[in-house]
Design a protein around this motif. Structure first.
Motif, PDB file in Angstrom:
ATOM      1  N   LEU A   1       3.520  -0.409  -6.185  1.00  0.00           N
ATOM      2  CA  LEU A   1       4.158   0.134  -4.997  1.00  0.00           C
ATOM      3  C   LEU A   1       5.316   1.049  -5.371  1.00  0.00           C
ATOM      4  N   PHE A   2       5.094   1.912  -6.286  1.00  0.00           N
ATOM      5  CA  PHE A   2       6.115   2.889  -6.648  1.00  0.00           C
ATOM      6  C   PHE A   2       7.434   2.205  -7.008  1.00  0.00           C
ATOM      7  N   ASP A   3       7.362   1.219  -7.896  1.00  0.00           N
ATOM      8  CA  ASP A   3       8.543   0.493  -8.380  1.00  0.00           C
ATOM      9  C   ASP A   3       9.391  -0.079  -7.260  1.00  0.00           C
ATOM     10  N   GLY A   4       8.755  -0.624  -6.245  1.00  0.00           N
ATOM     11  CA  GLY A   4       9.475  -1.267  -5.160  1.00  0.00           C
ATOM     12  C   GLY A   4       9.998  -0.314  -4.106  1.00  0.00           C
ATOM     13  N   ASP A   5       9.699   0.969  -4.212  1.00  0.00           N
ATOM     14  CA  ASP A   5      10.154   1.950  -3.222  1.00  0.00           C
ATOM     15  C   ASP A   5       9.149   1.973  -2.070  1.00  0.00           C
ATOM     16  N   PHE A   6       9.381   1.123  -1.080  1.00  0.00           N
ATOM     17  CA  PHE A   6       8.446   0.976   0.027  1.00  0.00           C
ATOM     18  C   PHE A   6       8.300   2.257   0.841  1.00  0.00           C
ATOM     19  N   PHE A   7       9.391   2.986   0.999  1.00  0.00           N
ATOM     20  CA  PHE A   7       9.340   4.204   1.816  1.00  0.00           C
ATOM     21  C   PHE A   7       8.468   5.269   1.161  1.00  0.00           C
ATOM     22  N   THR A   8       8.632   5.448  -0.145  1.00  0.00           N
ATOM     23  CA  THR A   8       7.802   6.416  -0.861  1.00  0.00           C
ATOM     24  C   THR A   8       6.346   5.962  -0.863  1.00  0.00           C
ATOM     25  N   ALA A   9       6.132   4.677  -1.110  1.00  0.00           N
ATOM     26  CA  ALA A   9       4.763   4.147  -1.114  1.00  0.00           C
ATOM     27  C   ALA A   9       4.108   4.394   0.235  1.00  0.00           C
ATOM     28  N   ARG A  10       4.797   4.062   1.309  1.00  0.00           N
ATOM     29  CA  ARG A  10       4.248   4.236   2.652  1.00  0.00           C
ATOM     30  C   ARG A  10       3.877   5.702   2.889  1.00  0.00           C
ATOM     31  N   GLU A  11       4.761   6.610   2.533  1.00  0.00           N
ATOM     32  CA  GLU A  11       4.498   8.032   2.766  1.00  0.00           C
ATOM     33  C   GLU A  11       3.317   8.531   1.936  1.00  0.00           C
ATOM     34  N   GLU A  12       3.244   8.107   0.688  1.00  0.00           N
ATOM     35  CA  GLU A  12       2.131   8.536  -0.170  1.00  0.00           C
ATOM     36  C   GLU A  12       0.798   8.007   0.351  1.00  0.00           C
ATOM     37  N   TYR A  13       0.779   6.757   0.782  1.00  0.00           N
ATOM     38  CA  TYR A  13      -0.458   6.196   1.335  1.00  0.00           C
ATOM     39  C   TYR A  13      -0.846   6.887   2.639  1.00  0.00           C
ATOM     40  N   LYS A  14       0.141   7.214   3.469  1.00  0.00           N
ATOM     41  CA  LYS A  14      -0.156   7.920   4.724  1.00  0.00           C
ATOM     42  C   LYS A  14      -0.735   9.301   4.453  1.00  0.00           C
ATOM     43  N   ILE A  15      -0.179   9.986   3.472  1.00  0.00           N
ATOM     44  CA  ILE A  15      -0.704  11.316   3.101  1.00  0.00           C
ATOM     45  C   ILE A  15      -2.137  11.183   2.616  1.00  0.00           C
ATOM     46  N   ALA A  16      -2.384  10.208   1.763  1.00  0.00           N
ATOM     47  CA  ALA A  16      -3.746   9.996   1.249  1.00  0.00           C
ATOM     48  C   ALA A  16      -4.711   9.687   2.387  1.00  0.00           C
ATOM     49  N   LEU A  17      -4.284   8.879   3.340  1.00  0.00           N
ATOM     50  CA  LEU A  17      -5.146   8.493   4.460  1.00  0.00           C
ATOM     51  C   LEU A  17      -5.486   9.678   5.351  1.00  0.00           C
TER      52      LEU A  17
ATOM     53  N   ASP B   1     -11.510  12.826   3.701  1.00  0.00           N
ATOM     54  CA  ASP B   1     -12.631  12.183   4.378  1.00  0.00           C
ATOM     55  C   ASP B   1     -13.356  11.229   3.427  1.00  0.00           C
ATOM     56  N   ASP B   2     -12.879  11.127   2.208  1.00  0.00           N
ATOM     57  CA  ASP B   2     -13.485  10.262   1.200  1.00  0.00           C
ATOM     58  C   ASP B   2     -13.191   8.807   1.546  1.00  0.00           C
ATOM     59  N   ASP B   3     -14.246   8.039   1.838  1.00  0.00           N
ATOM     60  CA  ASP B   3     -14.068   6.653   2.248  1.00  0.00           C
ATOM     61  C   ASP B   3     -13.350   5.804   1.208  1.00  0.00           C
ATOM     62  N   LEU B   4     -13.606   6.038  -0.074  1.00  0.00           N
ATOM     63  CA  LEU B   4     -12.949   5.245  -1.113  1.00  0.00           C
ATOM     64  C   LEU B   4     -11.436   5.450  -1.098  1.00  0.00           C
ATOM     65  N   VAL B   5     -11.016   6.696  -0.895  1.00  0.00           N
ATOM     66  CA  VAL B   5      -9.584   6.991  -0.842  1.00  0.00           C
ATOM     67  C   VAL B   5      -8.981   6.414   0.436  1.00  0.00           C
ATOM     68  N   ARG B   6      -9.689   6.540   1.547  1.00  0.00           N
ATOM     69  CA  ARG B   6      -9.193   6.024   2.828  1.00  0.00           C
ATOM     70  C   ARG B   6      -9.033   4.492   2.773  1.00  0.00           C
ATOM     71  N   VAL B   7     -10.009   3.815   2.183  1.00  0.00           N
ATOM     72  CA  VAL B   7      -9.931   2.359   2.062  1.00  0.00           C
ATOM     73  C   VAL B   7      -8.734   1.969   1.193  1.00  0.00           C
ATOM     74  N   ALA B   8      -8.575   2.624   0.056  1.00  0.00           N
ATOM     75  CA  ALA B   8      -7.451   2.318  -0.834  1.00  0.00           C
ATOM     76  C   ALA B   8      -6.120   2.588  -0.134  1.00  0.00           C
ATOM     77  N   ALA B   9      -6.068   3.661   0.649  1.00  0.00           N
ATOM     78  CA  ALA B   9      -4.837   3.990   1.375  1.00  0.00           C
ATOM     79  C   ALA B   9      -4.544   2.937   2.454  1.00  0.00           C
ATOM     80  N   LEU B  10      -5.566   2.506   3.183  1.00  0.00           N
ATOM     81  CA  LEU B  10      -5.359   1.473   4.196  1.00  0.00           C
ATOM     82  C   LEU B  10      -4.889   0.166   3.555  1.00  0.00           C
ATOM     83  N   TRP B  11      -5.506  -0.197   2.422  1.00  0.00           N
ATOM     84  CA  TRP B  11      -5.070  -1.397   1.707  1.00  0.00           C
ATOM     85  C   TRP B  11      -3.618  -1.246   1.268  1.00  0.00           C
ATOM     86  N   GLY B  12      -3.295  -0.103   0.683  1.00  0.00           N
ATOM     87  CA  GLY B  12      -1.922   0.141   0.234  1.00  0.00           C
ATOM     88  C   GLY B  12      -0.921   0.079   1.376  1.00  0.00           C
ATOM     89  N   LEU B  13      -1.284   0.676   2.518  1.00  0.00           N
ATOM     90  CA  LEU B  13      -0.398   0.631   3.685  1.00  0.00           C
ATOM     91  C   LEU B  13      -0.244  -0.790   4.220  1.00  0.00           C
TER      92      LEU B  13
END
Length: 198
Positions: A1-17, A21-33
Motif C-alpha cells: 500500500l505504498f508504504d502505508g500512504d493510504f491517500f496515494t494508494a487510494r488515488e493510484e487504485y482509482k486511476i487504475a480502475l 477496460d482490462d478486467d485483470l487490472v480492474r479487479v486488482a484495483a477494486l481489491w486494492g481499493l
C-alpha cells in the motif's frame, strides 16, 4: 500500500480502475481499493469496492479474499448475519488452514446476533478443524455461548475444564468468575461465593 500512504494508494487504485477496460487490472484495483479503505477504517467505502469486486468478477483470483474481507467489514459495521454469510462464502471458495479461524469468526458473528445455536455450531466446527492454535479461548467462547443460551450447567463444565487445564493465574481467576456466574444462574449461590473467594 505504498508504504502505508493510504491517500496515494487510494488515488493510484482509482486511476487504475477508471483508466482501463482490462478486467485483470480492474479487479486488482477494486481489491486494492477495498483493502485500502478497510485498513483506513472506512468500512462503508471498503464495502462498496469489495461488493463491486465480488458481484462483477465472481471468478477472479481476488474474489475469495474479498469475501473474507467482506466478513471483517460487515462485522465492523455490526451487520453480523452478512458477516457470517461472507465468511461462509469464503470457506466454500477456499478451504484452507484458516478454516478454524473462519469458523470462529462466524461464531462471533452469530453470538453477536444472539443466535446461540448457530454460534455453537460454528465454534464446535472450529474445535474440530486442523489449525486450531488456542483451544482454551475457543472453549471459553463455547462455554459463554452455552451460558447465554440458557445452558449454565454445560457452561460450568467447560469453565471448570479450562480452569483445570491452565496454569495461568489470570485465566484461572477469569474462569472462577464465570463459573460463579453460572452457579448463580443454577441457583447455587453459596458455591458461587466460594468460587469468587477462591
Amino acid at each position: 500500500l505504498f508504504d502505508g500512504d493510504f491517500f496515494t494508494a487510494r488515488e493510484e487504485y482509482k486511476i487504475a480502475l477508471s483508466s482501463t477496460d482490462d478486467d485483470l487490472v480492474r479487479v486488482a484495483a477494486l481489491w486494492g481499493l477495498g483493502k485500502t479503505e478497510f485498513l483506513y477504517e472506512n468500512n462503508p467505502g471498503a464495502l462498496d469496492y469489495l461488493r463491486q469486486l465480488t458481484q462483477n468478477y465472481p471468478q477472479s483470483a481476488y474474489t475469495a479474499r474479498a469475501h473474507f474481507l467482506l466478513g471483517e467489514t460487515y462485522f465492523n459495521l455490526k451487520r453480523y448475519q452478512e458477516s457470517a454469510d461472507a465468511y461462509a462464502t469464503y470457506q466454500q471458495m477456499r478451504p484452507s488452514l484458516l478454516d478454524a479461524y473462519v469458523h470462529e469468526k462466524r461464531g462471533d458473528a452469530f453470538f453477536a446476533l444472539s443466535n446461540y445455536s448457530e454460534a455453537l455450531t460454528a465454534y464446535q466446527a472450529a474445535m474440530q478443524t486442523d489449525g486450531l492454535t488456542d483451544p482454551a479461548s475457543l472453549k471459553i467462547k463455547i462455554a459463554d455461548t452455552y451460558f447465554n443460551g440458557g445452558h449454565a450447567e454445560m457452561a460450568l463444565g467447560l469453565y471448570d475444564e479450562v480452569y483445570n487445564a491452565s496454569s495461568n493465574d489470570y485465566l484461572k481467576a477469569q474462569m472462577d468468575f464465570q463459573a460463579g456466574q453460572a452457579l448463580i444462574a443454577l441457583g447455587r449461590s453459596n458455591e458461587a461465593y466460594d468460587r469468587w473467594r477462591h
